[in-house]
Design a protein around this motif. Structure first.
Motif, mmCIF file in Angstrom:
data_model
loop_
_atom_site.group_PDB
_atom_site.id
_atom_site.type_symbol
_atom_site.label_atom_id
_atom_site.label_comp_id
_atom_site.label_asym_id
_atom_site.label_seq_id
_atom_site.Cartn_x
_atom_site.Cartn_y
_atom_site.Cartn_z
ATOM 1 N N PRO A 172 -1.452 31.835 -59.138
ATOM 2 C CA PRO A 172 -2.565 30.926 -59.445
ATOM 3 C C PRO A 172 -2.056 29.566 -59.897
ATOM 4 O O PRO A 172 -0.965 29.447 -60.453
ATOM 5 N N THR A 173 -2.870 28.559 -59.650
ATOM 6 C CA THR A 173 -2.503 27.198 -60.039
ATOM 7 C C THR A 173 -3.757 26.437 -60.445
ATOM 8 O O THR A 173 -4.823 26.630 -59.834
ATOM 9 N N SER A 174 -3.666 25.625 -61.465
ATOM 10 C CA SER A 174 -4.831 24.946 -62.028
ATOM 11 C C SER A 174 -5.581 24.130 -60.975
ATOM 12 O O SER A 174 -5.003 23.262 -60.314
ATOM 13 N N SER A 175 -6.872 24.423 -60.807
ATOM 14 C CA SER A 175 -7.748 23.733 -59.841
ATOM 15 C C SER A 175 -7.212 23.793 -58.417
ATOM 16 O O SER A 175 -7.592 22.977 -57.579
ATOM 17 N N ASN A 176 -6.327 24.737 -58.174
ATOM 18 C CA ASN A 176 -5.706 24.920 -56.856
ATOM 19 C C ASN A 176 -4.945 23.676 -56.398
ATOM 20 O O ASN A 176 -4.745 23.453 -55.202
ATOM 21 N N MET A 177 -4.456 22.880 -57.344
ATOM 22 C CA MET A 177 -3.801 21.619 -56.987
ATOM 23 C C MET A 177 -2.364 21.820 -56.500
ATOM 24 O O MET A 177 -1.821 20.976 -55.796
ATOM 25 N N GLN A 178 -1.703 22.903 -56.913
ATOM 26 C CA GLN A 178 -0.375 23.251 -56.388
ATOM 27 C C GLN A 178 0.620 22.080 -56.473
ATOM 28 O O GLN A 178 1.305 21.751 -55.510
ATOM 29 N N LEU A 179 0.707 21.493 -57.652
ATOM 30 C CA LEU A 179 1.556 20.312 -57.836
ATOM 31 C C LEU A 179 2.985 20.706 -58.211
ATOM 32 O O LEU A 179 3.535 20.289 -59.227
ATOM 33 N N TRP A 180 3.569 21.549 -57.364
ATOM 34 C CA TRP A 180 4.957 21.945 -57.571
ATOM 35 C C TRP A 180 5.634 22.156 -56.223
ATOM 36 O O TRP A 180 4.979 22.336 -55.202
ATOM 37 N N GLU A 181 6.936 22.109 -56.240
ATOM 38 C CA GLU A 181 7.758 22.334 -55.052
ATOM 39 C C GLU A 181 8.951 23.195 -55.449
ATOM 40 O O GLU A 181 9.306 23.270 -56.633
#
Length: 241
Positions: free
Chosen positions: A38-47
């Protein structure tokens, strides 16, 4: 292995066997599984940067203060947060959700639900993630405090708060990756003791990126796990309300 077996198998391994290489595709598959976290607000701000090049591994080991878990690692994965990509990600998620509404919602609800997603990803997310030397975060904080006088609202909206939000989401992906690696019979160690500037230099990362964690990977030697696992008594951690 069942979940309990996987959790018991996963340990922070400090010494890897140099004679047992890892299969690149199996590690890559574990990273694909990590994207399901899971990721906050589905923003997926990682690599994630899957490192197998010996020259880069050597640079990263030095950046990790030449710890044994790094110098003996067969591979490494560097998890990086990217708040600077919030607009592009918001645009992509909005497009997905709009299409999701059109596919799965009753026609009479399309307009209302599409309007909701447009508001959230065109306005709320840019408002939450945009940075300007801390000033925008302060304005968001003041606005949230005023609105909070009348009804509940998220008040963790400063630029420091958004940084924490992104790192929490990334950490969920990291844990998912390590558990997936345990299921494959591979070992890992999450490393936070490193020179972030040297890590960015080794990987050619932009200044605005942040290193969340480096995960060393390999197959443990008998001395790879230093001692029995210590955890505080469950009664001190558990609170039933």
């Amino acid at each position: 292995m069942g979940l309990q077996d996987i959790l018991n198998h996963r340990r922070a391994v400090r010494h890897y066997d140099p004679t047992k290489p890892l299969d690149n595709e199996r590690v890559k598959h574990c990273l694909e599984l990590a994207t399901l976290a899971p990721t906050s607000s589905n923003m997926q701000l990682w690599e994630c940067y899957h490192v197998t090049d010996p020259a880069v591994l050597k640079k990263l080991a030095h950046a990790q203060l030449d710890q044994q878990t790094a110098t003996t690692a067969q591979q490494m994965v560097v998890f990086v947060t990217r708040r600077d990509k919030h607009r592009a990600h918001a645009k992509a998620v909005k497009a997905f959700e709009i299409e999701n509404v059109r596919r799965n919602s009753p026609a009479e609800k399309h307009e209302k639900r599409i309007k909701k997603w447009k508001l959230y990803y065109d306005f709320v997310m840019p408002l939450f993630y945009t940075r300007c030397f801390g000033l925008l975060g302060l304005m968001r904080k003041l606005l949230a405090q005023v609105i909070g006088l009348f009804h509940p609202i998220v008040k963790q909206v400063t630029e420091a708060d958004t940084r924490i939000t992104v790192h929490k989401s990334c950490a969920l992906a990291v844990q998912t990756f390590m558990l997936a690696m345990s299921e494959e019979g591979y070992d890992t160690c999450p490393v936070e003791g490193f020179d972030s500037w040297l890590v960015k230099k080794a990987l050619g990362l932009p200044y605005c990126s942040e290193i969340n964690m480096i995960i060393t990977c390999g197959i443990r030697l008998p001395d790879g796990v230093w001692s029995n696992r210590y955890r505080l008594p469950f009664e001190e951690m558990y609170h039933h309300v």
